[in-house]
Motif scaffolding. Structure first.
Motif, PDB file in Angstrom:
ATOM      1  N   TYR A  13       0.836  -1.197   0.000  1.00  0.00           N
ATOM      2  CA  TYR A  13       0.000   0.000   0.000  1.00  0.00           C
ATOM      3  C   TYR A  13       0.882   1.263   0.000  1.00  0.00           C
ATOM      4  CZ  TYR A  13      -3.193   3.603   1.750  1.00  0.00           C
ATOM      5  OH  TYR A  13      -3.912   4.758   1.911  1.00  0.00           O
ATOM      6  N   ILE A  14       1.908   1.291   0.896  1.00  0.00           N
ATOM      7  CA  ILE A  14       2.811   2.454   0.983  1.00  0.00           C
ATOM      8  C   ILE A  14       3.536   2.658  -0.340  1.00  0.00           C
ATOM      9  CG2 ILE A  14       4.914   3.344   2.079  1.00  0.00           C
ATOM     10  CD1 ILE A  14       3.937   1.936   4.684  1.00  0.00           C
ATOM     11  N   ALA A  15       4.024   1.551  -0.924  1.00  0.00           N
ATOM     12  CA  ALA A  15       4.748   1.645  -2.196  1.00  0.00           C
ATOM     13  C   ALA A  15       3.864   2.221  -3.292  1.00  0.00           C
ATOM     14  CB  ALA A  15       5.281   0.267  -2.606  1.00  0.00           C
ATOM     15  N   SER A  16       2.614   1.772  -3.339  1.00  0.00           N
ATOM     16  CA  SER A  16       1.701   2.271  -4.371  1.00  0.00           C
ATOM     17  C   SER A  16       1.404   3.752  -4.168  1.00  0.00           C
ATOM     18  CB  SER A  16       0.403   1.464  -4.363  1.00  0.00           C
ATOM     19  OG  SER A  16      -0.325   1.693  -3.165  1.00  0.00           O
ATOM     20  N   ALA A  29       8.299   0.842  -6.769  1.00  0.00           N
ATOM     21  CA  ALA A  29       8.199  -0.608  -6.643  1.00  0.00           C
ATOM     22  C   ALA A  29       8.456  -1.005  -5.199  1.00  0.00           C
ATOM     23  CB  ALA A  29       9.212  -1.296  -7.562  1.00  0.00           C
ATOM     24  N   ILE A  30       7.866  -2.084  -4.775  1.00  0.00           N
ATOM     25  CA  ILE A  30       8.056  -2.518  -3.388  1.00  0.00           C
ATOM     26  C   ILE A  30       9.510  -2.879  -3.117  1.00  0.00           C
ATOM     27  CG2 ILE A  30       7.555  -4.981  -3.776  1.00  0.00           C
ATOM     28  CD1 ILE A  30       6.007  -4.872  -1.083  1.00  0.00           C
ATOM     29  N   SER A  31      10.226  -3.289  -4.178  1.00  0.00           N
ATOM     30  CA  SER A  31      11.647  -3.636  -4.022  1.00  0.00           C
ATOM     31  C   SER A  31      12.469  -2.423  -3.606  1.00  0.00           C
ATOM     32  CB  SER A  31      12.212  -4.217  -5.318  1.00  0.00           C
ATOM     33  OG  SER A  31      12.092  -3.288  -6.376  1.00  0.00           O
ATOM     34  N   ASP A  32      11.982  -1.227  -3.985  1.00  0.00           N
ATOM     35  CA  ASP A  32      12.693  -0.013  -3.593  1.00  0.00           C
ATOM     36  C   ASP A  32      12.587   0.240  -2.091  1.00  0.00           C
ATOM     37  OD1 ASP A  32      13.549   0.553  -6.141  1.00  0.00           O
ATOM     38  OD2 ASP A  32      11.873   1.873  -6.611  1.00  0.00           O
ATOM     39  N   LEU A  33      11.570  -0.314  -1.476  1.00  0.00           N
ATOM     40  CA  LEU A  33      11.405  -0.153  -0.031  1.00  0.00           C
ATOM     41  C   LEU A  33      12.076  -1.283   0.742  1.00  0.00           C
ATOM     42  CD1 LEU A  33       7.652   0.922   0.241  1.00  0.00           C
ATOM     43  CD2 LEU A  33       9.687   2.363   0.055  1.00  0.00           C
TER      44      LEU A  33
END
Length: 415
Positions: free
Chosen positions: A52-55, A60-64
């Protein structure tokens, strides 16, 4: 789920870059308080919350997660480039600082130009700090540059790989590695840009000279100079003239020495660069002290040059040697020794021609000791000169040192 300690900081940094408040990023799925705890690494978000935070952040979630974002990598590279471009004399800890800066990110640097360049800088820093692992990284970086068809970068890392042995004065090994690296680059890259070709030619020439293959080196220089004129590119041309002049001088070829020195002077005046002009003056000084024995004129010029603080600061070691040689010739033996002892070889000097300029000071120092009738110091110093010259190619400087040693030995036999 395993979150890294950097997760909260990454979320907060990205949120601020997007100019979002905590409330705006939290939206309808998270509370402002929970998001604050996550950003301060006091709470671990679920995978659903991370998605949700990534969106909401548009990443991309990989960045987090564990991977470094493109933006972070670019910012890291900007810092690394600024640091590596600093003059070593002004920041002797720069390679240590680069290792500390890049090392935490190395497991995440796997693809893209930024990653390749960071690993490139990191491998060079490890080498300069004499730490293990740099060779494996060089191979990895070479492959990455090849895959991206970055010819100039690939050539640069290949030259760096070859120069390891050069810095150790293992010239034959260095030349062999260089020849192999150049063949690999030329085989894998259809187009070699002009500056990269001149880089190759320059290092090939100095390495051929270093192993004593003057014919091969001269051919490479001739081709490089012709190519430069054809393409109207003056990159490295002063270095080519300088190395050619040094070879001619040490081979006692006065005609070629004068030709290349004239070209070196013309180039320096044209581009208004004091470095080639200094080496033009230095070669003239060496001719006055070593060949013409015009010690008084040499000393006058040295004293004139010594009034230029910037010149002395950068080229003092060379001037001290020539001053010592001139003072010896004028019979000021103790003063000659004192000036010669002020000259230390700069850390970046490794080529036989450049080393010869410094090694010959021991022969003159030995002669000064002999004139002062300190025979034990004269012999010891002359032996130092002969030992230092022994692995280097033949030259007039090497021959002179051997003659000085033999003279001192014969003098002691007669004593």
């Amino acid at each position: 789920m395993k979150c890294t300690i950097m997760l909260g900081e990454k979320i907060r940094k990205l949120r601020k870059q997007k100019k979002l408040t905590l409330e705006q990023l939290a939206g309808s799925e998270l509370t402002k308080g929970m998001l604050s705890l996550i950003e301060n690494n006091k709470a671990k978000p679920s995978m659903e919350s991370l998605e949700y935070i990534a969106s909401r952040l548009g990443v991309a979630i990989s960045d987090l997660m564990g991977e470094t974002s493109i933006q972070e990598t670019r910012e890291l590279l900007e810092k690394a480039e600024a640091l590596i471009n600093l003059d070593f004399e002004n920041n002797k800890d720069k390679f240590k600082e680069l290792i500390m800066l890049i090392e935490p990110y190395t497991p995440k640097l796997s693809h893209g130009y930024e990653s390749a360049r960071l690993l490139d800088i990191y491998s060079r820093s490890l080498f300069h700090e004499q730490k293990s692992g740099w060779k494996e990284l060089v191979q990895q970086v070479s492959t990455m540059y090849d895959e991206m068809n970055l010819t100039a970068r690939r050539a640069s890392i290949g030259i760096f790989n070859a120069l390891e042995k050069f810095y150790e004065h293992r010239y034959s090994e260095s030349l062999a590695i260089f020849i192999n690296e150049r063949k690999e680059v030329e085989a894998k890259h259809a187009f070699i840009d002009p500056m990269t070709r001149l880089d190759f030619d320059y290092y090939e020439a100095i390495l051929y000279f270093a192993v004593g293959n003057a014919d091969a080196a001269s051919k490479v220089i001739e081709n490089a100079l012709s190519y430069s004129k054809e393409k109207r590119i003056f990159y490295l041309i002063d270095e080519l003239y300088r190395i050619a002049a040094a070879h001619s001088m040490m081979s006692n070829d006065k005609e070629k020495t004068d030709y290349f020195l004239t070209k070196l002077k013309q180039y320096g005046e044209f581009v208004e660069d004091f470095k080639p002009l200094f080496f033009y003056k230095l070669f003239k000084l060496m001719s006055l002290t070593f060949e013409q024995h015009k010690y008084g004129l040499a000393l006058e010029l040295i004293n004139e040059y010594s009034e230029d603080f910037a010149l002395v600061e950068q080229f003092g070691p060379w001037l001290y040697i020539e001053k010592g040689k001139a003072l010896y010739g004028l019979g000021h033996y103790q003063e000659a020794i004192e000036n010669i002892e002020k000259s230390e070889i700069p850390h970046y000097i490794h080529h036989p021609f450049d080393l010869s300029i410094f090694y010959i000071k021991h022969a003159y120092k030995a002669l000064a000791y002999l004139a002062l009738e300190d025979h034990s110091k004269a012999l010891l110093t002359a032996e130092t000169a002969v030992t230092l010259f022994e692995p280097l190619p033949d030259s007039s400087f090497k021959q002179f040192s051997n003659e000085v040693y033999n003279k001192i030995v014969e003098t002691q036999k007669k004593a």
